[in-house]
Design a protein around this motif. Structure first.
Motif, mmCIF file in Angstrom:
data_model
loop_
_atom_site.group_PDB
_atom_site.id
_atom_site.type_symbol
_atom_site.label_atom_id
_atom_site.label_comp_id
_atom_site.label_asym_id
_atom_site.label_seq_id
_atom_site.Cartn_x
_atom_site.Cartn_y
_atom_site.Cartn_z
ATOM 1 N N ARG A 125 69.952 -38.723 -2.109
ATOM 2 C CA ARG A 125 69.287 -39.962 -1.764
ATOM 3 C C ARG A 125 67.873 -39.652 -1.272
ATOM 4 O O ARG A 125 67.701 -38.993 -0.239
ATOM 5 C CB ARG A 125 70.088 -40.687 -0.665
ATOM 6 N N VAL A 126 66.860 -40.092 -1.993
ATOM 7 C CA VAL A 126 65.492 -39.722 -1.670
ATOM 8 C C VAL A 126 64.844 -40.779 -0.784
ATOM 9 O O VAL A 126 65.202 -41.953 -0.813
ATOM 10 C CB VAL A 126 64.637 -39.540 -2.950
ATOM 11 N N ASN A 127 63.884 -40.338 0.026
ATOM 12 C CA ASN A 127 63.014 -41.241 0.771
ATOM 13 C C ASN A 127 61.782 -41.475 -0.098
ATOM 14 O O ASN A 127 60.989 -40.563 -0.331
ATOM 15 C CB ASN A 127 62.630 -40.615 2.114
ATOM 16 N N LEU A 128 61.631 -42.690 -0.602
ATOM 17 C CA LEU A 128 60.588 -42.960 -1.581
ATOM 18 C C LEU A 128 59.197 -42.685 -1.029
ATOM 19 O O LEU A 128 58.345 -42.127 -1.736
ATOM 20 C CB LEU A 128 60.675 -44.417 -2.069
ATOM 21 N N ILE A 129 58.958 -43.060 0.213
ATOM 22 C CA ILE A 129 57.629 -42.873 0.788
ATOM 23 C C ILE A 129 57.332 -41.394 0.971
ATOM 24 O O ILE A 129 56.267 -40.899 0.588
ATOM 25 C CB ILE A 129 57.510 -43.640 2.117
ATOM 26 N N GLU A 130 58.285 -40.660 1.540
ATOM 27 C CA GLU A 130 58.064 -39.237 1.794
ATOM 28 C C GLU A 130 57.850 -38.453 0.502
ATOM 29 O O GLU A 130 57.100 -37.475 0.473
ATOM 30 C CB GLU A 130 59.242 -38.635 2.572
ATOM 31 N N GLU A 131 58.507 -38.861 -0.571
ATOM 32 C CA GLU A 131 58.425 -38.103 -1.819
ATOM 33 C C GLU A 131 57.482 -38.728 -2.845
ATOM 34 O O GLU A 131 57.416 -38.291 -3.987
ATOM 35 C CB GLU A 131 59.829 -37.930 -2.400
ATOM 36 N N GLY A 132 56.735 -39.734 -2.408
ATOM 37 C CA GLY A 132 55.725 -40.309 -3.271
ATOM 38 C C GLY A 132 56.273 -41.010 -4.496
ATOM 39 O O GLY A 132 55.642 -41.028 -5.551
ATOM 40 N N MET A 133 57.452 -41.617 -4.374
ATOM 41 C CA MET A 133 58.075 -42.323 -5.494
ATOM 42 C C MET A 133 57.577 -43.767 -5.571
ATOM 43 O O MET A 133 57.437 -44.443 -4.552
ATOM 44 C CB MET A 133 59.599 -42.352 -5.331
ATOM 45 N N ASP A 134 57.313 -44.228 -6.775
ATOM 46 C CA ASP A 134 56.983 -45.633 -6.986
ATOM 47 C C ASP A 134 58.237 -46.479 -7.195
ATOM 48 O O ASP A 134 58.232 -47.685 -6.938
ATOM 49 C CB ASP A 134 56.090 -45.784 -8.221
ATOM 50 N N LEU A 135 59.300 -45.834 -7.668
ATOM 51 C CA LEU A 135 60.511 -46.556 -8.045
ATOM 52 C C LEU A 135 61.673 -45.566 -8.061
ATOM 53 O O LEU A 135 61.520 -44.444 -8.531
ATOM 54 C CB LEU A 135 60.327 -47.148 -9.447
ATOM 55 N N ALA A 136 62.814 -45.990 -7.525
ATOM 56 C CA ALA A 136 64.019 -45.167 -7.603
ATOM 57 C C ALA A 136 65.164 -46.029 -8.115
ATOM 58 O O ALA A 136 65.284 -47.205 -7.750
ATOM 59 C CB ALA A 136 64.380 -44.573 -6.242
ATOM 60 N N ILE A 137 65.977 -45.459 -8.970
ATOM 61 C CA ILE A 137 67.155 -46.149 -9.480
ATOM 62 C C ILE A 137 68.361 -45.707 -8.654
ATOM 63 O O ILE A 137 68.588 -44.508 -8.488
ATOM 64 C CB ILE A 137 67.393 -45.832 -10.965
ATOM 65 N N ARG A 138 69.112 -46.661 -8.133
ATOM 66 C CA ARG A 138 70.315 -46.337 -7.369
ATOM 67 C C ARG A 138 71.497 -47.092 -7.951
ATOM 68 O O ARG A 138 71.392 -48.274 -8.286
ATOM 69 C CB ARG A 138 70.134 -46.686 -5.885
ATOM 70 N N VAL A 139 72.621 -46.387 -8.046
ATOM 71 C CA VAL A 139 73.863 -46.976 -8.532
ATOM 72 C C VAL A 139 74.820 -46.990 -7.349
ATOM 73 O O VAL A 139 75.275 -45.941 -6.890
ATOM 74 C CB VAL A 139 74.447 -46.160 -9.708
ATOM 75 N N THR A 140 75.118 -48.163 -6.820
ATOM 76 C CA THR A 140 75.876 -48.241 -5.586
ATOM 77 C C THR A 140 76.582 -49.582 -5.479
ATOM 78 O O THR A 140 76.168 -50.577 -6.079
ATOM 79 C CB THR A 140 74.941 -48.041 -4.365
ATOM 80 N N ALA A 141 77.664 -49.599 -4.701
ATOM 81 C CA ALA A 141 78.378 -50.849 -4.448
ATOM 82 C C ALA A 141 77.719 -51.660 -3.343
ATOM 83 O O ALA A 141 77.942 -52.863 -3.227
ATOM 84 C CB ALA A 141 79.833 -50.551 -4.079
ATOM 85 N N LYS A 142 76.879 -50.996 -2.524
ATOM 86 C CA LYS A 142 76.291 -51.703 -1.381
ATOM 87 C C LYS A 142 74.953 -51.076 -1.036
ATOM 88 O O LYS A 142 74.847 -49.874 -0.855
ATOM 89 C CB LYS A 142 77.242 -51.629 -0.178
ATOM 90 N N LEU A 143 73.934 -51.924 -0.925
ATOM 91 C CA LEU A 143 72.614 -51.484 -0.503
ATOM 92 C C LEU A 143 72.400 -51.807 0.968
ATOM 93 O O LEU A 143 72.942 -52.791 1.487
ATOM 94 C CB LEU A 143 71.527 -52.196 -1.309
ATOM 95 N N ASP A 144 71.607 -50.983 1.632
ATOM 96 C CA ASP A 144 71.176 -51.314 2.986
ATOM 97 C C ASP A 144 70.401 -52.632 2.940
ATOM 98 O O ASP A 144 69.551 -52.830 2.072
ATOM 99 C CB ASP A 144 70.279 -50.192 3.520
ATOM 100 N N PRO A 145 70.683 -53.565 3.866
ATOM 101 C CA PRO A 145 70.012 -54.872 3.820
ATOM 102 C C PRO A 145 68.485 -54.782 3.887
ATOM 103 O O PRO A 145 67.791 -55.679 3.409
ATOM 104 C CB PRO A 145 70.578 -55.591 5.059
#
Length: 289
Positions: A125-145
């Motif tokens: 699970r990456v931290n988008l800001i720390e790793e300079g990501m513009d977009l991340a794809i996640r496959v999950t049953a529940k996202l953090d609100p």
């Protein structure tokens, strides 16, 4: 301003320098020049960490507003041209990336040659800001609100075992029967994985796993199940070819498992560049079809 915001987000001159591919001294000189220009200290430096001064806190808030306006202005021009351009750094889980995303991303790159894609397939699970990501794809049953995301697809979990394993050890009839079977667990999301089923009567059962083998990659666990090492519960995008040729068989078919959402996750409440929105639309149109 952009550099100052990055330093506050990552909390380190060195981390920003590494992300940008420049020397640390370049970053420190830029921040020092900004402070000299403003006539105020923005960051309090210690041997262990950076912290914002009161002036830095107020300036950071205004910087974010200004930079979002700049991005929106530039994006408006890009949208008028209808030609997405610029870099997009994308992160995605390894198996989903290889099995579902790769052809879509390659098609996108061919269709929009002025966009530069930088793709990172990784199950952590990456931290988008720390790793300079513009977009991340996640496959999950529940996202953090608090997560800023758009649902672009769905998947489902299926519990499976090999025909050889079931012939030797029997087929579980209820979720509780899994306590008598080795269950091969996926650890990229939770250190102590469990499986959840809803029975035909509507009862929800969460089963802690007795795992002789755990891994952070579903393909490995699927291969282990096909060898008769136990049961596993994996998403359909991994299992489809194994089920199609009979190397694995579904179990507990009367029960349902939580639906998995496929989400395009964004780095906070920043303005979303036009090129990133075009990529999200591209993926959603094809994954939801």
């Amino acid at each position: 301003m952009q550099l100052f915001v990055r330093v506050t987000e990552l909390g380190s001159f060195s981390a920003v320098a590494q992300q940008l591919g420049v020397a640390r001294s370049v970053v420190t000189r830029q921040i020092a020049a900004l402070e000299a220009h403003l006539g105020a200290k923005l960051l309090a430096r210690s041997t262990r960490r950076l912290s914002l001064t009161s002036a830095g806190t107020a300036y950071l808030e205004k910087c974010r507003v200004i930079l979002n306006l700049v991005e929106a202005a530039e994006t408006g021009i890009a949208e008028e041209r209808q030609t997405p351009r610029g870099p997009i750094r994308v992160g995605a889980p390894l198996s989903y990336g290889l099995k579902r995303l790769s052809p879509l991303l390659l098609d996108f790159a061919e269709h929009y040659p002025e966009v530069t894609l930088d793709i990172d397939y990784n199950d952590r699970r990456v931290n988008l800001i720390e790793e300079g990501m513009d977009l991340a794809i996640r496959v999950t049953a529940k996202l953090d609100p608090a997560t800023v995301a758009r649902r672009i697809g769905t998947s489902r979990l299926i519990a499976v075992a090999s025909p050889n394993y079931l012939a030797r050890h029997g087929t579980p009839a209820t979720p509780e029967d899994l306590a008598n079977h080795p269950c091969l667990g996926y650890t990229a999301v939770a250190a102590n994985p469990s499986w959840t089923f809803t029975t035909p009567g509507g009862r929800t059962v969460t089963v802690p796993l007795r795992s002789p083998l755990t891994a952070s990659n579903g393909d490995l666990l699927t291969e282990a199940a096909a060898r008769g090492m136990g049961l596993t519960c994996q998403p359909d995008f991994i299992l489809d070819p194994w089920l199609a040729d009979g190397r694995l068989l579904p179990v507990l078919t009367g029960c349902t498992t939580p639906e998995l959402g496929v989400y395009a996750v964004l780095p906070g409440n920043r303005h979303v560049p036009h090129r990133v929105r075009v990529l999200m639309d591209w993926l959603a149109e094809r994954l939801m079809a």
